[in-house]
Every structure is written in C-alpha cells, then in structure tokens.
Design an enzyme around this catalytic site. Sequence first.
Site, PDB file in Angstrom:
ATOM      1  CG  ASP A  33      -1.842   1.149   1.318  1.00 20.62           C
ATOM      2  OD1 ASP A  33      -2.268   1.625   0.253  1.00 20.62           O
ATOM      3  OD2 ASP A  33      -2.165   1.590   2.445  1.00 20.62           O
ATOM      4  CG  ASP A  83      -3.254   3.935  -2.739  1.00 20.29           C
ATOM      5  OD1 ASP A  83      -4.075   3.009  -2.823  1.00 20.29           O
ATOM      6  OD2 ASP A  83      -3.245   4.752  -1.806  1.00 20.29           O
ATOM      7  CD  GLU A  84      -5.236  -0.864  -1.150  1.00 18.62           C
ATOM      8  OE1 GLU A  84      -5.001   0.080  -0.374  1.00 18.62           O
ATOM      9  OE2 GLU A  84      -6.015  -1.797  -0.888  1.00 18.62           O
TER      10      GLU A  84
END
Length: 399
Positions: free
Chosen positions: A9, A105-106
Amino acid sequence: MQRTIFLVDMNAFFISCELTRNPGLAEEPAAVAGDSLKRTGIILAANYPARKHGVRTAMVVHEAIKCCPNLKLFPPDHHFYATKSTEVMKILSCYTPVVEQNSIDEAWLDMTGCESLFGEPLASSQRIMNHILNDLGLWCSIGISDNKFLAKMASDMKKPLGITQLWKVDVPLKLWPLPILSMQGIGNQTAKKLHDLGIETIGDLARYPDDLLTLKLGKAGAELHNLANGIDSSPVVPHSANEMKSIGRSVTLPEDISDLESAKMVLLELADEVSMVARQFEKRGRTVQITLKYSNFEVITRQATISSTNLSKQIMSAGIQLLKQHWNPARPVRLLGISLSNFNKTSNLDQLSLFGLPETDHESPKEAKLDQVMDEIRNKYGSAKINRAILLNHPKTKD
Ligand SMILES: [Mg+2]
C-alpha cells in the site's frame, strides 16, 4: 499449502507523487487539494509533515490552512498519479507474476513459493520496499499474511514505511481488539447494524454466533464472521489490460449537488479521464454508463450504446445525454461516475487502416488527432497543463 500474500500500500500516494517532482518541498507540509471543478476545496491527500499539524483527508481547505498556515497546495493531476501507479505495478511484477491491483495505490502479491528467489517474507518485503523507494522515491507499507484479508489489515497497522506480519495465530491478540469500523469491507452502514447487535470490536464479531449473524445480515454475515476469524480463501487474481472489462471513474462530491450544470462539469472531466485511459490501453468501447448516488445513498446506473470509440468527445456527449435524461433536480447527488465498457474483441492491429488511424475513428479524424495531441502534451507535462476549452471557459466554474 500455506500461502504467502503481501499487500503493498503506497503511503500518502498523491502528494508523494507530487513531491517526487518537487523534491525541495519533501520536508514541508504539503497536500493535494481538489480544484475548482471537483471536490471544491477539499484535501485529497496530505503528507506526513502536514498530518503532524492536524491536516486530514477530506478536510475543507480553509480549515486545513487554519491548522497549518504554510501548507503548500497542489491541484490534483490524476494522469500523473496513474503513470506513477503503473511504474509501481511494474516493480511489483518483478517479484511475482501474480499481482492483483486493488486500487491506484495498492496491490496484492501472491508470493507463495518465492522464498528461494527472494528470501523469507520479511526479507523480500524489505527488498520490495527499498526497490520502490530507490527507483521512484515513493514510500509504501506492506502487510504479510497467508490470506488477502489479513494482509490488507496488516498493511494498515504501521505507516509509513511499515512492514507488518499478521498470521492466523496473531489474530486474537492483534486483530480482535480493533474497532469494527477499522475492518476492511465494513463501512458506516454495516458498522451501525453491528453496533445495534452489541458488536463493537472485531473480536466481538468473531465470537458472535455465526447462524444469528447470517439471520441478521444474510450471506454477508457469514462472510464477515469468517474474516473476523482470520479466514479468507479468496485467490489473488492477476489483472492485465486484456482482461479489462471496463474503465470507469467516479468522484464523491464535497457537497451534494442538485444543479445539472455543475454535474455536467464534473462528468465531463471524468469522461475525459476515462477516454484517455481507454486510449492508453488501446480499448474501444460501445457502452457508456453513468452512475448517480443520491444523498440517501441510493445508487442508479443508466447506460447507452454508441458506436465503438475511445474518443473523448463521443464519450463525453453520451455521458451528458444520459445525465440530462435522468437528472432530477429534486434529488441531490453525492457521487457521480462514468464508465466505458463492451470493448471490441478484435485485435488492435486489425483496426489499423492505411492512415494509421483506427477504422472506427474515420468519421472523426480531427477528433482523433486532437485527442492524440492532448494525450502527448499530458504525457509530457502532466494533465493540469491542458484542458479542453469547454472546461476552462464554463461560466459556472467556481474558485
Ligand atoms: Mg491504499
């Protein structure tokens, strides 16, 4: 066989991307804040120095400046963040072919059997973290477990630059004391229902009789009960552009809107982004769908079929048409979204003509050219630098 799953993350992703191109500001409090067209004056992401002053995501800009007068603000540049995200995903795929991107974003990584190549989970996660830091100048946190749910919960436990292992044996000690709202997959609505049953922590949920829970919450109840006990057998499913079924963007508005003109402006910008991504992945779709979430959280979707395209103008006009047809000024909207789907099955090569333009774009070669030029400029300078005249000249644009 026991699996090894990582959830990587990125920390404070949007603002961290901005700081990679403004390295002098890395130690200063800084944030990405919504521009005049969408999420008016709301903090979208704050870096850690700004958080120390109390700046938080979704805070109104003028409040944020009250806590932190020298806060440096950047307008959002989603195209740039998408590019950075692709770079992160590329690094992750050096470690395993089984990467499932969960959001910009992960991503989950199935690292089962990778020990001989990259070492024990702690060593390989450290290696991934350093790789991203050295190559891209971005921070991440990594959660390690034998399933996706626990890996995701672990990744939240230490930020920034944290590596956390959360195996099934750690569940009673590390997971159960946490409040129910911190559980992945539980929002305010479900949390409220669980509170009504006297469930306050993840441990309360884990110990609640599972048949009673199913009675109260249906199928979701049994699933949540399993997760609270650290049980999740869902596989990490790798995505690739070929498997992409739709491309969509949505935005939760800082204030509910009921006037059509403001909604159109937001939708135009989302449509422009969707079409740009479609061109990046060389996808042409025939279905344009809009999503409206009303202030009472009721969601409706409406779709239209158009001739196969990835041109901004055509996707925008289909979206606007749908919005006009289904707009009800008596029902304020809190979220707006648009997506393109029903992609062509034929390969991109088949669609190329002698002129180098895809067949489907022959009717509007000017539009195709305009989009191509805009994409090139955005790739070079970032999307904040160029916008369609209609977005800039609109009289309703507020600052
Ligand atoms: Mg995230």
